[in-house]
Design an enzyme around this catalytic site. Structure first.
Site, PDB file in Angstrom:
ATOM      1  N   ARG A 130       0.897  -1.336  -0.017  1.00  0.00           N
ATOM      2  CA  ARG A 130      -0.232   0.290  -0.047  1.00  0.00           C
ATOM      3  C   ARG A 130       0.456   1.455  -0.084  1.00  0.00           C
ATOM      4  O   ARG A 130       0.756   2.410  -0.424  1.00  0.00           O
ATOM      5  CB  ARG A 130      -1.152  -0.199   0.831  1.00  0.00           C
ATOM      6  CG  ARG A 130      -2.225  -1.027   0.677  1.00  0.00           C
ATOM      7  CD  ARG A 130      -2.916  -1.002   1.917  1.00  0.00           C
ATOM      8  NE  ARG A 130      -2.438  -2.142   3.293  1.00  0.00           N
ATOM      9  CZ  ARG A 130      -3.012  -1.737   4.673  1.00  0.00           C
ATOM     10  NH1 ARG A 130      -4.093  -1.027   4.418  1.00  0.00           N
ATOM     11  NH2 ARG A 130      -2.045  -1.856   5.634  1.00  0.00           N
ATOM     12  N   ASN A 183      -6.581  -3.101   1.446  1.00  0.00           N
ATOM     13  CA  ASN A 183      -6.219  -4.086   1.759  1.00  0.00           C
ATOM     14  C   ASN A 183      -7.403  -4.809   2.155  1.00  0.00           C
ATOM     15  O   ASN A 183      -9.021  -4.038   2.914  1.00  0.00           O
ATOM     16  CB  ASN A 183      -5.451  -4.611   2.616  1.00  0.00           C
ATOM     17  CG  ASN A 183      -4.766  -4.550   2.289  1.00  0.00           C
ATOM     18  OD1 ASN A 183      -3.838  -4.407   1.561  1.00  0.00           O
ATOM     19  ND2 ASN A 183      -3.625  -4.359   3.946  1.00  0.00           N
TER      20      ASN A 183
END
EC number: 6.2.-.-
Length: 775
Positions: free
Chosen positions: A21, A39
């Protein structure tokens, strides 16, 4: 003003807990796009908005500039509606859900950046044993569930201090969302105790006290990443001998941990293909050739020319070795690091468990308070000198829970594995997930470990099997467990012969779907005719699931059953009996000095067939020749006789014993000829090293002739090689080359051990195909 486009990307694979990320955040900033990333149970979901050029460049960067630990399995992109007035790029909170396509990362060795933190005085993580970032540290062993976020790990009980929280929240920091992130102020701590659990020291002082004790020859149990190690000074004969005595491990090789590659080179001859395994992120034990004279105790690996070496893979290991060197450890500071267990038991995992189970093995205990959720042993690798590729001997830390990618998708199947070197495998779509090494299913402790792993894998994969595949052997603990699970889950349980499963495993690893000639070479597996197989030539078709036993090794009897496996002289005498040799001739039998009385009774047992099962086992053939050569009459661990026979070879010898193919029905490879030729040479005073080499070369020639004969007959040109005997480096290196010279194409294991650690994969993949055929 340019028209704004918005695209949604769904990325699956190893994309959680690997800095994915923040990577997405950085490339979004670099391309000046807006959007979100989070996520989810589907994977990582990314939405980006910008001009056509900006979105396109972002898409390229998404696959071309991945973080070092990330692994993309699939990437799905689709246009979606633009969002008005979006001003930046945001990392959203993770979301759960039923089912997922996320791969949990294996545990990863400490990265150079974190090593610099540990080594730098004044850094707030100086000598902190739990330093990590998104590029390194624990993953699988601390993961309770998916998604991989701190509340789902064993770090949930360690609230971060303001400084750590700031790192964790900063997308530009390498510790952004590093779930095990911690420092001395807020994270796990170490302490030293005696076997009664009385605390002797805490923190850095505990490590210093332990290092001094190790330098003085004491034994310790050290809590690591996936369980406990038993540790001692590798240079001390007295310490190593005492460790062997307490652990009931008189001969089996022990692993050694050294600080760096330079230190390893002082003990072993490291070839270029071994370096990446020693220094890479997986950090298995690597079997490297010993450098003589050996600078550590010869008691560490007395039976082999190889030494199991590894480099530190956690900050705690790095700090301990550094402190051990300062404490006056040996000239080349080296520590024995062997599994924290008694022989045949699983590795100890928790503090109380370790004190209870290892209290009589260790003088001191280095404990910590970060729970290990999943026990995982060290992996063991050796490099095949012919191909430069790895031969895995044990697949665990650093590899599990990575999947094997299959040729086609299918339903979820559980392969329950064998009795020895047990693993289990669950399939999911086009991926098979073999567990880490579980061990020998010989006791209730290992059965409990097996159940732990099965429950955990079903949980993290979010799957339930539709079919269970087990071994033919009715007395295996895994067979009983398979039947129990089948009843509990109300799903069918099907049996698959051991050696057929071996061949299906190597085919699955190679994504090979055509019929093959399979050579399955190991010690024991119940055959379809009720006898013990182990030297098998099979035809296996992974599409139709047809298989046929084409040929096998000459039968040898095992007088005394399991006693013959522990005492190879019995197998040697039985092989001579098959040849009509019932008494010593020009060559005195080496075992008579120790087993004369027992030897006298063997002919009666063999003649009457009392407790003397027949076997075609390749492993037992090695045992017989090793005992005949006088290398050993009794063994203390599996494969010891074969290891000694391989070590004894005179590699300058080029002659080979005859090993002809007999065309009787059924066809057999006359491996008794190898025993007869060895006896004849020994009777003429030929050195054992020459005999050992001629045996290996004769067996390789015989196997090649057999494979070629059936290749010609069946018009099949690929030969799949599996079984524990393929751990023998001579066969692993020279048999594939011999097959290639004969115009055949060898298929070997690439991701799993050739030993029984691969059986569960073969079972599970066979089961997937079985369900597809019976839809």
């Amino acid at each position: 003003m340019s028209l704004l486009l918005r695209h949604r990307f769904i990325v699956t694979g190893q994309v959680q807990g690997v800095g994915f990320r923040p990577f997405v955040y950085r490339i979004a900033a670099a391309n000046a796009v807006t959007g979100t990333v989070n996520n989810s149970s589907q994977g990582v979901i990314i939405e980006v908005q910008g001009t056509a050029e900006q979105v396109e460049t972002f898409g390229f960067d998404l696959t071309d500039k991945l973080p070092p630990l990330a692994r993309v399995v699939s990437l799905h992109a689709e246009p979606t509606d633009p969002v008005a007035d979006e001003s930046g790029f945001t990392i959203l909170k993770s979301t759960g859900g039923a089912g997922h396509s996320v791969l949990i990362s294996a545990d990863v060795a400490t990265c150079p950046d974190c090593m610099a933190d540990i080594a730098t005085p004044g850094n707030r993580r100086h000598r902190y044993p739990f330093t990590n970032c998104t590029n390194c540290g624990p993953r699988y062993t601390i993961t309770r569930s998916i998604p991989y976020d701190r509340p789902m790990t064993s770090m949930a009980c360690f609230p971060q201090c303001p400084q750590c929280q700031a790192e964790y929240d900063d997308p530009m920091d390498r510790r952004f969302h590093a779930q095990p992130n911690a420092c001395p102020a807020c994270g796990p701590q170490v302490w030293l105790t005696d076997p009664a659990g009385t605390t002797l020291a805490r923190g850095d002082e505990a490590i210093r006290m332990l290092a001094e004790a190790l330098a003085q020859g004491r034994l310790a149990a050290v809590k690591g990443l996936g369980g406990f190690h038993l540790v001692c000074d590798a240079a001390s004969d007295k310490a190593v001998a005492e460790l062997r005595r307490r652990k009931h491990r008189p001969d089996k090789p022990l692993a050694v941990m050294l600080a760096d590659l330079e230190a390893v080179r002082q003990l072993a001859v490291v070839v270029p293909a071994e370096e990446p395994w020693l220094t890479g992120i997986r950090r298995p034990i690597v079997l490297a050739a010993k450098r003589e004279p050996l600078a550590v105790s010869p008691l560490i690996a007395p039976d082999t020319n190889f030494l199991g070496v590894m480099l530190p893979y956690t900050p705690l290991h790095h700090i301990l070795l550094d402190t051990f060197a300062q404490a006056g450890g040996s000239e080349i500071p080296a520590l024995v690091m062997t599994s924290g267990n008694l022989s045949s038991e699983p590795i100890a995992l928790g503090n109380r468990e370790a004190l209870a189970r290892l209290g009589e093995l260790a003088d001191l205990f280095l404990l910590h308070d970060r729970d290990i959720l999943i026990r995982t042993d060290d992996s063991v690798v050796r490099v095949n000198p012919a191909s430069g590729g790895p031969v895995l001997l044990r697949r665990a830390r650093g590899f599990a829970p990575e999947p094997v990618f299959l040729a086609e998708p299918g339903p979820t199947v559980l392969g329950t594995g064998p009795e020895l070197k047990c693993t289990l495998t669950l399939t999911k779509g086009d991926q098979a997930f073999p567990s880490q090494h579980i061990g020998n299913m010989a006791n209730l402790e290992t059965l409990a470990f097996y159940r732990e792993i099965l429950d955990h894998m079903q949980d993290i994969l979010r799957v339930r099997p539709e079919l269970i595949v087990r071994d033919l052997h009715p007395d295996y603990m895994t067979s009983a467990l398979a039947e129990e699970l089948g009843q509990t889950l109300d799903i069918p349980v099907i049996k698959l012969q051991h050696h057929v499963a071996h061949i299906h495993a190597v085919l699955a690893e190679n994504k090979f779907t055509d019929p093959v000639i399979g050579l399955a070479l190991d010690g024991t597996g119940l055959g379809e005719d009720g006898t013990i197989w182990g030297g098998e030539c099979l035809m296996v078709d992974p599409e139709s699931l047809e298989h046929q036993r084409l040929a096998h090794f000459s039968h040898i009897r095992l007088p005394g059953g399991e006693a013959a496996v522990r005492q190879p002289w019995r197998i040697a005498q039985a092989a001579l009996w098959e040849l009509g040799v019932t008494a010593p001739g020009a060559y005195p039998w080496p075992w008579l000095a120790q087993f004369e009385q027992e030897s006298a009774f063997l002919p009666q047992m063999l003649t009457r067939g009392v407790n003397s099962p027949r076997t075609s086992s390749c492993g037992r053939l090695f045992d017989a020749v090793a005992a005949l050569c006088g290398l050993t009459s009794a063994i203390s661990y599996e494969g010891q006789a074969a290891i000694l026979l391989e070590k004894a070879q005179d590699m300058t010898e080029t002659g080979a014993y005859p090993c002809p193919l007999k065309s009787a029905d059924p066809v057999s490879l006359n491996t008794l000829e190898l025993v007869a030729a060895a006896l004849d040479d020994l009777g003429q005073g030929v050195p054992v090293g020459t005999v050992a080499r001629r045996f290996h070369l004769g067996l390789i020639n015989g196997l090649t002739e057999m494979a070629f004969a059936f290749s010609t007959l069946l018009d099949i040109h690929h030969v799949a090689l599996s079984g524990g005997v393929m751990q023998n480096l001579t066969l692993a290196a020279e048999l594939p080359r011999a097959l290639e010279r004969a115009g055949l194409i060898p298929l070997v294991h690439r991701h799993l051990p050739p030993n029984d650690g691969c059986i569960s994969l073969g079972q599970a993949v066979w089961g997937q195909r079985y369900l597809r055929l019976h839809e």
